[in-house]
Design a protein around this motif. Sequence first.
Motif, PDB file in Angstrom:
ATOM      1  N   ASP A 175      16.120   7.910  57.987  1.00  0.00           N
ATOM      2  CA  ASP A 175      15.655   9.251  57.636  1.00  0.00           C
ATOM      3  C   ASP A 175      14.617   9.759  58.636  1.00  0.00           C
ATOM      4  O   ASP A 175      14.640  10.908  59.047  1.00  0.00           O
ATOM      5  CB  ASP A 175      15.057   9.261  56.223  1.00  0.00           C
ATOM      6  CG  ASP A 175      16.151   9.249  55.144  1.00  0.00           C
ATOM      7  OD1 ASP A 175      17.344   9.279  55.510  1.00  0.00           O
ATOM      8  OD2 ASP A 175      15.798   9.208  53.953  1.00  0.00           O
TER       9      ASP A 175
ATOM     10  N   SER B 153      18.515  24.666  49.104  1.00  0.00           N
ATOM     11  CA  SER B 153      17.881  23.361  49.322  1.00  0.00           C
ATOM     12  C   SER B 153      16.408  23.458  48.964  1.00  0.00           C
ATOM     13  O   SER B 153      15.722  24.391  49.377  1.00  0.00           O
ATOM     14  CB  SER B 153      17.994  22.944  50.794  1.00  0.00           C
ATOM     15  OG  SER B 153      17.177  21.809  51.023  1.00  0.00           O
ATOM     16  N   GLN B 155      14.344  20.999  49.738  1.00  0.00           N
ATOM     17  CA  GLN B 155      13.687  19.936  50.509  1.00  0.00           C
ATOM     18  C   GLN B 155      12.473  20.388  51.334  1.00  0.00           C
ATOM     19  O   GLN B 155      11.502  19.640  51.435  1.00  0.00           O
ATOM     20  CB  GLN B 155      14.712  19.275  51.427  1.00  0.00           C
ATOM     21  CG  GLN B 155      14.174  18.035  52.099  1.00  0.00           C
ATOM     22  CD  GLN B 155      15.202  17.312  52.944  1.00  0.00           C
ATOM     23  OE1 GLN B 155      15.060  17.197  54.140  1.00  0.00           O
ATOM     24  NE2 GLN B 155      16.258  16.827  52.319  1.00  0.00           N
ATOM     25  N   THR B 323      21.773  16.563  48.787  1.00  0.00           N
ATOM     26  CA  THR B 323      21.777  17.645  47.815  1.00  0.00           C
ATOM     27  C   THR B 323      21.811  17.028  46.415  1.00  0.00           C
ATOM     28  O   THR B 323      22.163  15.858  46.248  1.00  0.00           O
ATOM     29  CB  THR B 323      23.018  18.541  48.003  1.00  0.00           C
ATOM     30  OG1 THR B 323      24.181  17.707  48.002  1.00  0.00           O
ATOM     31  CG2 THR B 323      22.948  19.279  49.331  1.00  0.00           C
ATOM     32  N   LYS B 343      17.408  15.361  57.880  1.00  0.00           N
ATOM     33  CA  LYS B 343      16.177  15.398  57.097  1.00  0.00           C
ATOM     34  C   LYS B 343      15.208  16.428  57.660  1.00  0.00           C
ATOM     35  O   LYS B 343      14.952  16.478  58.860  1.00  0.00           O
ATOM     36  CB  LYS B 343      15.494  14.020  57.126  1.00  0.00           C
ATOM     37  CG  LYS B 343      16.292  12.889  56.510  1.00  0.00           C
ATOM     38  CD  LYS B 343      16.636  13.129  55.062  1.00  0.00           C
ATOM     39  CE  LYS B 343      15.412  13.064  54.163  1.00  0.00           C
ATOM     40  NZ  LYS B 343      15.828  13.234  52.735  1.00  0.00           N
ATOM     41  N   TRP B 347      12.640  12.241  51.758  1.00  0.00           N
ATOM     42  CA  TRP B 347      13.155  12.372  50.401  1.00  0.00           C
ATOM     43  C   TRP B 347      13.699  13.760  50.104  1.00  0.00           C
ATOM     44  O   TRP B 347      14.468  14.282  50.880  1.00  0.00           O
ATOM     45  CB  TRP B 347      12.088  11.938  49.372  1.00  0.00           C
ATOM     46  CG  TRP B 347      11.303  10.743  49.798  1.00  0.00           C
ATOM     47  CD1 TRP B 347       9.963  10.670  50.083  1.00  0.00           C
ATOM     48  CD2 TRP B 347      11.795   9.403  50.041  1.00  0.00           C
ATOM     49  NE1 TRP B 347       9.606   9.407  50.466  1.00  0.00           N
ATOM     50  CE2 TRP B 347      10.692   8.613  50.444  1.00  0.00           C
ATOM     51  CE3 TRP B 347      13.044   8.785  49.954  1.00  0.00           C
ATOM     52  CZ2 TRP B 347      10.805   7.244  50.760  1.00  0.00           C
ATOM     53  CZ3 TRP B 347      13.152   7.433  50.263  1.00  0.00           C
ATOM     54  CH2 TRP B 347      12.052   6.686  50.652  1.00  0.00           C
ATOM     55  N   TYR B 348      13.210  14.398  49.010  1.00  0.00           N
ATOM     56  CA  TYR B 348      13.926  15.550  48.438  1.00  0.00           C
ATOM     57  C   TYR B 348      13.113  16.832  48.337  1.00  0.00           C
ATOM     58  O   TYR B 348      13.618  17.849  47.899  1.00  0.00           O
ATOM     59  CB  TYR B 348      14.461  15.181  47.045  1.00  0.00           C
ATOM     60  CG  TYR B 348      14.816  13.720  46.932  1.00  0.00           C
ATOM     61  CD1 TYR B 348      15.796  13.172  47.775  1.00  0.00           C
ATOM     62  CD2 TYR B 348      14.171  12.876  46.039  1.00  0.00           C
ATOM     63  CE1 TYR B 348      16.109  11.813  47.725  1.00  0.00           C
ATOM     64  CE2 TYR B 348      14.492  11.519  45.971  1.00  0.00           C
ATOM     65  CZ  TYR B 348      15.451  10.993  46.815  1.00  0.00           C
ATOM     66  OH  TYR B 348      15.750   9.655  46.767  1.00  0.00           O
ATOM     67  N   GLY B 349      11.844  16.760  48.714  1.00  0.00           N
ATOM     68  CA  GLY B 349      11.011  17.951  48.578  1.00  0.00           C
ATOM     69  C   GLY B 349       9.697  17.610  47.892  1.00  0.00           C
ATOM     70  O   GLY B 349       9.440  16.451  47.561  1.00  0.00           O
TER      71      GLY B 349
END
Lengths: 465, 518
Positions: A175, B153, B155, B323, B343, B347-349
């Motif tokens: 990542d 999104s 993120q 997503t 990215k 992670w996701y936000g």
Amino acid sequence: MTKPNKPIVYPYIPNSVPAAKEAMLKAVNAQSVEAFYADIPEAIRFKGKLNLPEPFLSEAGLVRHIEGLLSKNTSAREMLSFLGAGCYQHHVPAVCDEINSRGEFLTAYAGDPYEDHGRFQALFEYESMMGELLNMDVVNVPNYDGFQAAATALLMASRITGRGEALICGTIGADKLSKIRDYVRPHLDVVLLEYAPESGLMSLGGLKAKISEKTAAVFFENPSYLGFLETQAAEIAQIAHENGALCVVYVDPISLGVVNPPVEYGGDIACGDIQPLGMHMWYGGGHGGFMATRDDPKFVLEFPSRLFGVSSTRVEGEYGFGDVAYERTSFAVREEGKEWVGTASALWGITAGVYLALMGPQGMVEIGQGIMQRAEYALRKLKQVPGLKIRFDGIHFKEFVVDFNGTGQMVESIHKKLLEKGIFGGKDLSAEFPGLGQCALYAVTEIHSQADIDRLAATLQEVLK
Amino acid sequence: MKAVAPKPMPRRFHQASWDEPVIFELSQPGARGVLVPEVEAGIAAEVGDVAAKLPDSLRRKAAPALPELSQIHVLRHYARLSQENLGVDLNIDIGQGTCTMKYSPKVNDQLARSPKMADLHPLQDESTVQGILEVMWQLEQCLKEISGMARVSLQPGAGSAAIYANVAMVRAYHESRGEGKQRDEVITTIFSHPSNAACAKVAGYKVITIYPDADGYPDLEAFKAAVSERTAALFITNPEDTGIFNYRIQEFVNAVHAVGGLAVYDQANANGILGITRARDAGFDLCHFNLHKTFSTPHGCGGPAAGASGVSPALVPFLPKPTVEFDGTRYSLKGDLPQSVGKIRPWYGVVQNILKAYSWIMSLGADGLREVAEIAVLNNNYLLKKVLEIRGASMPYAKGKRRIEQVRYSWEQLTEETGIHSEEMEIRMVDFGMHYWTSHHPYVVPEPMTLEPTESYSQADLDEYVAALRQVANEAYTEPDTIRTAPHNSTVHQTNHEPFDNPDEWAVTWRAYKKKTA
């Protein structure tokens, strides 16, 4: 269901009181709010009502709804968790939460030093305490997260050296590498460096073969993503410098009470993430990024972030604060600035400052020592579980790679069994590092007791039978 | 006794002024603020001093020179510093135009502090995070409806990060069509946030900036002359920082589409147009929201914030990964997106803010969101009427027209008549417990001031703010030295700014300060 004809008074909207709204409209000589939208063409006006769920107008109803959703989660606190990989379950001192919950800090934004003196001083102190941890004289007001800090540190190196290539140790996580590749692409070619299969340490032969007059930076993590420390750090920095490149090192700040900061072994730019310093995990929302350099204008003028500095005021004995070298920022000169600056993670910077002030020198030494001891204990215990090995058996800070290949089982299925026993196993690496086969990255911090670690070992032994 | 006299307007104010030392000066050798768990004897006996095994080059020789304080002294120091700061909770925070300083409901902060939010690790098994994944999915559905976009999104970590995510998606889109090299220009406007220009530059684009026409609208002819087969995208705010809605926006969108470029809508601040007009309905391909502006999450002294990037169907394959998906029974994260830009952040936000924004929407619903927009706009038009009654103030451009949610005013006349600059007035406002912001640079509007009253303030609030502004403006004409020597009632006094731009004197850390003043 709301009754369509009865106007709702919204507690967050003072002028939703019908009489107040009426008076306001009258004051501006408007029949209705439609008057203000006259410039919006009919063709792009939204007709009708947004299709959103029915609201919970009462606070009690809202709490019930949201708590109902949250109750479907099981937190790491309710389990025994060994997850890390960049987001860590450390203890968050109560004073950290107390300070960052104060409305004066929580709800402030972009005021100037005269009404937000507190924010400026707290962030200057954050920079200063991080400076002590890193032995560097310049640290930024936090940017978004460690990924951004790493990517920006590399672009800074590119601007400082005027070169267009970054050599990155191949043990980096997917990542972080994805973020770096995307971000530096127009300015830097990313070349991955080989690592020794046994130790995970950077191949110095590979580094020497790849480094050239094109190389802006040699980048490695210490500790590495896979948990071990890069013991050849000084040699790597030396090779970088011999070739006119900078040495950029990504560190875990909570390790720096015991592990030397990069500047001591030749690092030119240190970077990383402050989440371990007093932030909850927030499902990944607790991150903030730092970069640190020497106090050399050649470096300082390449920071995109705010840099808060200290000065005097007209009153004897009084400190004032302000922006250092503001003209380098995108706020001042748009696209001519260094990358961009904007809202990022200031409250986490204040919180990390509180954390470091609470911990003090002794606390940072003790926490570092204790984490290293627990990690070492954990990997020794797991080694004794039949079928398990530890990969990259060097010196670890808080994470290590557990090799499950000898068990004949997939990490995924083993971790499902751990889950049933109330344990979150570490991060499954089988997709991220396919060359390792069935391996997982386990993290241990100061919150883990001997009993916790013994329980993990015993449970693994049990589920692997 | 006699009744207490009515309060003066504006109110008398003095900010907390604790004359607090820098924390290093509070150090008391040996003091501890918090103790860390001791390693059990069983562990110590088994492994010994592991840190001692570090090779010399990696072993820290001296403990970091952090301050040493007892817990109450840390708490008191930071509590005092917090009092020397003005947030929405304390002041009539309408002076930070473009930033939508609305009320951040306390209940949402309280809900987010639940261990079932705060103590979730992002790699937990999906079966243990169904609640938070549902919140993320639900917020995406809400923002899809509000924007008209196909996917959103969550993120990006903040507004500029969302702009950057949009630039990255624009780049990936054109590359996927073999036009990556050809399309090397991004066009924006001077009254769009500077991050539109700056993010495009970071992503490798040449930036073209369109200035306003005589009426303050982005110059359509200049724009039409700028678009070409080299145009990757238009990045534009609407209403712009002036509060003027660009009524020809569809012509801009059509013009960029005609040359094969994309239209990207900076909706960092969408507060005046919720439920009134939507990005997709005007033909935009991408847009972004700042959840810490329109959607009420607290600004946190400058983050953590949250951004949301919305895209049309053609851009969906390029969304940051993963997503959040819902199959009718289970929520999951999907990372297998081969064309994704990858990215934008870990992670996701900023998930706790995603929760707060969702909770805020769920406290209002569709009618409530429309009420937010309408009252924000009503408040703004009331405020502008009052401000324009003040001597020396003006509202450039689009004469006689209303504004949407904010206004960039000008004190040009006041400056000409008194020699007092907007930046000096800004400092004097601090003496009344208020703040205002001038403008981004460059100052296209001379002597600027940008106010945005949002829906969170009452008529009395707005009147009080205007009373302070009027007093400061009057002082410019009658006692300008009061302004020139301000602040008088702040935490601190006029700061010596010279060191901040002098490498021999600037000090970004205490250690640098000690060296440079030794």
